[in-house]
Design an enzyme around this catalytic site. Structure first.
Site, PDB file in Angstrom:
ATOM      1  N   GLY A  33       0.764  -0.791   0.438  1.00 16.09           N
ATOM      2  CA  GLY A  33       0.038   0.439  -0.048  1.00 16.09           C
ATOM      3  C   GLY A  33       0.573   0.943   0.229  1.00 16.09           C
ATOM      4  N   ALA A  34       0.216   2.469   0.025  1.00 16.75           N
ATOM      5  CA  ALA A  34       1.269   3.800   0.619  1.00 16.75           C
ATOM      6  C   ALA A  34       1.073   3.994  -0.741  1.00 16.75           C
ATOM      7  CB  ALA A  34       2.169   3.942   1.179  1.00 16.75           C
ATOM      8  N   LEU A  35       0.737   3.641  -2.211  1.00 20.68           N
ATOM      9  CA  LEU A  35       1.209   3.570  -3.439  1.00 20.68           C
ATOM     10  C   LEU A  35       0.675   5.085  -4.397  1.00 20.68           C
ATOM     11  CD1 LEU A  35      -2.360   1.360  -4.388  1.00 20.68           C
ATOM     12  CD2 LEU A  35      -0.130   0.752  -3.998  1.00 20.68           C
ATOM     13  N   GLY A  38       5.247   4.513  -8.842  1.00 19.53           N
ATOM     14  CA  GLY A  38       5.673   2.935  -8.884  1.00 19.53           C
ATOM     15  C   GLY A  38       5.026   2.227  -9.313  1.00 19.53           C
ATOM     16  N   HIS A  39       4.011   1.774  -7.783  1.00 19.81           N
ATOM     17  CA  HIS A  39       3.138   0.859  -8.053  1.00 19.81           C
ATOM     18  C   HIS A  39       2.405   0.980  -8.953  1.00 19.81           C
ATOM     19  CE1 HIS A  39       3.952   1.245  -3.444  1.00 19.81           C
ATOM     20  NE2 HIS A  39       4.323   0.241  -3.802  1.00 19.81           N
ATOM     21  N   LYS A 151      13.545  -1.207  -8.512  1.00 20.88           N
ATOM     22  CA  LYS A 151      14.630  -0.909  -7.225  1.00 20.88           C
ATOM     23  C   LYS A 151      14.312  -1.648  -5.978  1.00 20.88           C
ATOM     24  CE  LYS A 151      13.179   2.983  -3.210  1.00 20.88           C
ATOM     25  NZ  LYS A 151      12.326   1.966  -2.321  1.00 20.88           N
ATOM     26  N   ASP A 152      14.067  -2.386  -5.867  1.00 21.11           N
ATOM     27  CA  ASP A 152      13.968  -3.700  -3.921  1.00 21.11           C
ATOM     28  C   ASP A 152      14.423  -5.032  -5.316  1.00 21.11           C
ATOM     29  OD1 ASP A 152      12.600  -2.684  -2.200  1.00 21.11           O
ATOM     30  OD2 ASP A 152      10.860  -2.384  -3.705  1.00 21.11           O
ATOM     31  N   ARG A 189       8.356   5.681   1.433  1.00 21.11           N
ATOM     32  CA  ARG A 189       9.208   6.087   2.852  1.00 21.11           C
ATOM     33  C   ARG A 189       9.331   7.427   2.700  1.00 21.11           C
ATOM     34  NH1 ARG A 189      10.765  -0.225   3.240  1.00 21.11           N
ATOM     35  NH2 ARG A 189       9.729  -0.295   5.327  1.00 21.11           N
TER      36      ARG A 189
HETATM   37  O1  PAF Z   1       8.283  -4.970  -2.190  1.00 18.94           O
HETATM   38  C1  PAF Z   1       7.042  -5.249  -1.463  1.00 18.94           C
HETATM   39  O2  PAF Z   1       5.879  -4.031  -1.028  1.00 18.94           O
HETATM   40  C2  PAF Z   1       7.170  -5.757  -0.578  1.00 18.94           C
HETATM   41  O3  PAF Z   1       8.331  -6.475  -0.021  1.00 18.94           O
HETATM   42  C3  PAF Z   1       6.550  -7.267  -0.674  1.00 18.94           C
HETATM   43  C4  PAF Z   1       6.528  -7.611  -2.312  1.00 18.94           C
HETATM   44  C5  PAF Z   1       5.169  -6.455  -0.890  1.00 18.94           C
HETATM   45  C6  PAF Z   1       5.608  -8.210   0.051  1.00 18.94           C
HETATM   46  O4  PAF Z   1       5.702  -7.294   1.543  1.00 18.94           O
END
Ligand code: PAF
Length: 285
Positions: A33-35, A38-39, A151-152, A189
């Site tokens: 959440g907190a979209l 990027g999402h 990003k992750d 964040r």
């Molecule tokens: O990248 C994220 O937002 C989280 O790590 C995920 C993949 C939703 C797992 O909680």
């Protein structure tokens, strides 16, 4: 589908998806959440890749350390549902913590060595928590394709390894990092940053750019690391790491392609970012 559906239980989600699954492919975007944009870019990729788009919104306690920001993690649910609807999400899965981790649940996923370095070294248990919740979400949603953000980068590496090693029948696609106009990588964040911190947070992207310039000028991965540390030093930011690693296993040192990865604290906010420099770009400027 026309109206976006919201399922709060595993049973409801499975019942919603069962008839759709028979005739449509399912794309999945897991989120906390907190979209942000990027999402939403991942949703666009999911919609291109599959006929039905499922998004999960779940702040996963298993991936937060005891001193981390689980309690204050932003949960703007109404705004998130509005954004998801606007982006064309068909089904939102919105489970509670009890739904995902009922009393007595003890089984977890232990990722391989790719989870031991970088984030794994600085956030013990974080990537195991991610792998566990993603494994559960894959079993619940059973998507044809799942989309994650570059990003992750280490999360992506852990999930790809898990899918390979545990034979999940899902294709993993990776969307590019979406940046603010001044280069700051979008992150939920970023909401924690005040105006002065927001400005100082630019050092993450500046460090990556300095590392990239060094590699393009023919510098070694160690030179790139040095340049990145210089930027952080000048900005007065505390780093967890600023490294030039192999993009596949995240080990150091990198030989061909180089993934520049940084993690730094801006006040009490910990931010990460990364940039890929291809072997063909090294020594070209
Ligand atoms: O990248 C994220 O937002 C989280 O790590 C995920 C993949 C939703 C797992 O909680």
């Amino acid at each position: 589908m026309t109206e976006m559906q919201v399922a709060r239980s595993i049973g409801d989600l499975r019942a919603l998806l069962a008839p759709l699954r028979a005739e449509s492919s399912i794309g999945f975007v897991p989120t906390m959440g907190a979209l942000h944009d990027g999402h939403l870019s991942l949703v666009a990729l999911a919609r291109d890749a599959a006929e039905v788009c499922v998004m999960s919104i779940f702040v996963n306690p298993l991936q937060f350390g005891p001193t981390e920001d689980l309690a204050r993690y932003p949960r703007p649910l109404d705004a998130d549902l509005e954004l998801a609807r606007g982006a064309g999400v068909d089904v939102v899965f919105l489970p509670s913590v009890d739904e995902m981790y009922p009393e007595g649940a003890t089984t977890t996923v232990v990722p391989g060595p790719v989870a031991d370095v970088l984030e794994g070294a600085h956030r013990p248990g974080h990537l195991a928590g991610v792998a566990t919740v993603v494994a559960k979400l894959f079993n619940i949603v059973d998507p044809d394709v799942a989309i994650f953000g570059q990003k992750d980068a280490q999360q992506v590496a852990v999930i790809k390894a898990m899918v390979r090693d545990l034979d999940f029948e899902v294709r993993i696609e990776v969307g590019p990092t979406i940046r603010e106009p001044d280069g700051l990588a979008m992150s939920s964040r970023n909401r924690y940053l005040d105006i002065e911190q927001r400005q100082r947070a630019l050092a993450l992207y500046e460090a990556l750019q300095a590392g990239e310039a060094s590699l393009r000028a023919g510098g070694s991965p160690e030179d790139a690391e040095h340049q990145m540390h210089e930027v952080f030093g000048a900005a007065g930011l505390e780093t967890d790491y600023a490294a030039a690693v192999d993009p596949l296993d995240l080990s150091s040192p990198a030989t061909g392609d180089v993934l520049l990865v940084v993690a730094a604290r801006v006040g009490s906010t910990r931010l990460i970012d990364n940039l890929l420099v291809k072997a063909s770009q090294r020594g070209t400027s």
